[in-house]
Design an enzyme around this catalytic site. Sequence first.
Site, PDB file in Angstrom:
ATOM      1  N   CYS A  57       4.380 -39.736  30.567  1.00  0.00           N
ATOM      2  CA  CYS A  57       4.174 -40.898  30.541  1.00  0.00           C
ATOM      3  C   CYS A  57       4.933 -41.974  31.669  1.00  0.00           C
ATOM      4  O   CYS A  57       5.298 -43.000  31.528  1.00  0.00           O
ATOM      5  CB  CYS A  57       4.930 -41.479  29.072  1.00  0.00           C
ATOM      6  SG  CYS A  57       6.525 -41.004  28.848  1.00  0.00           S
ATOM      7  N   HIS A  74      -4.349 -21.097   5.399  1.00  0.00           N
ATOM      8  CA  HIS A  74      -2.831 -21.184   5.683  1.00  0.00           C
ATOM      9  C   HIS A  74      -1.792 -20.245   5.018  1.00  0.00           C
ATOM     10  O   HIS A  74      -0.928 -19.882   5.647  1.00  0.00           O
ATOM     11  CB  HIS A  74      -2.276 -22.797   5.343  1.00  0.00           C
ATOM     12  CG  HIS A  74      -2.656 -22.965   3.899  1.00  0.00           C
ATOM     13  ND1 HIS A  74      -3.569 -23.422   3.225  1.00  0.00           N
ATOM     14  CD2 HIS A  74      -1.786 -22.885   2.648  1.00  0.00           C
ATOM     15  CE1 HIS A  74      -3.418 -23.599   1.971  1.00  0.00           C
ATOM     16  NE2 HIS A  74      -2.201 -23.221   1.903  1.00  0.00           N
TER      17      HIS A  74
END
Length: 432
Positions: free
Chosen positions: A169, A85
């Site tokens: 959705c 990271h």
Amino acid sequence: MTKTETAGPDPLRGRRIVVGISGSIAAVKMPLVVSALARRGAEVRCVLTPSAERLVSAVALASLSRQPCCIDADQWSHEAPRPLHVELAEWAELILLAPLSATTLGRWIHGLGDSLLASVLLASEAPVLAAAAMNTAMWTSPGVVANWQALQQWDRVLPLGPSAGLLACDRRGAGRMAEPVQLLLALESLALHGWQRDWQGRRLLVSAGPTREPLDPARCITNPSTGLMGVLLAQAARLRGARVDLVHGPLALDAQLLDGLHCHPITTAAALQQQLRVLQPQADAVAMAAAVADHRRAEPLASKLAKHELEQALAQGWETVPDLLAELVAQRPSGQRILGFAAHSGDVLPQAQAKFARKGCDLLFANPIDQPGAGFGAGTNQGWLLGPGEEVVRLEAEGKFAIAHRLLDALGAFLRPPADAPDPAAPAAAGP
Ligand code: CTP
């Protein structure tokens, strides 16, 4: 993907970009974006959250970016000399965080580094373009609202709120991620100008594209303007925080280039004039980029002429279209600034200087239309910016979006400090 992609020096070429993808169905659009960035010569490294891994293929992203795609399982390795990271965060010049899910937003705002992507965000000092996407109820839930509002205050972040539409959705409402065209444009804006929203609280009125004057129901007088310069100017201002009204003639552009603008389509100069009269009083600045057709029928013809009637119809019955820029200058409210445009062939500068003196606007951008890489339909432009006191600034050939940012810099320098509330459609303020 946009007309700007293929032409001219590309501000994304050679830039090191981390693309962070979190868990929203909009993740399926990201391979297209990664592919476009790679084609444009950017160096891209993708990072997927565990939810995003279920929605989009890490293998596809690796292949399209020509780099390994990073997932949480890669974060800690006994073979890596530095934590992944930190390496990614320090490598990145820009971060594209799209889609930004409710969970990743929450982690970022609250300083939690419990995924590879969340840790990259905490460890990075690079500018971030953050494009939210989620279900409407999630987007309007109090925790997300608070987190998104907090993000508006952060330095080095360009937040792109979602638009309304049909969601995966099956619900209709706010939550759709900005389209790939818009993500690329906003990234380009980050590369060219940075994340500063120096037009926030300001209203810009832009006219763009050609006008079209009918000869008869089948024929018209118009010109080859595509509207690209004006539309890119409008988008640059929006990304810098302005509310932008765009009055435009028939455009030859990807319709998604207009997303986020307040659009007022017109066809004729008379309709353009009417819209300008309505919108001018509220504007802090006006950019008159429309290519207004110079002549129109005094009396429009109701039925189609036969071929043999054309010659006579072209020779008589026309009037000159009034100078709309001159009207804007004459009627402008106190403090409003006006940018005009001028297209010329031959020796541009002397013609532009005469036009600038005649038109009375604050700034005039003049460009050639008879040279490669400038004028109608080109992705690049170049020319001269004329200002008060006979000031002339040469703008060398660049992409039209880069020129748009330069014109905004010059126009913005004239304006009083903004007083109004930010525009809800501008990315800076776009919130639930
Ligand atoms: N313009 C306008 N109204 C017109 C013609 C032009 O407002 N009827 C504006 C354009 O939008 C541009 C500027 O005036 O901002 C200069 O346009 P251009 O076409 O270069 O010049 P013209 O005024 O049409 O003059 P000419 O064609 O003689 O160069």
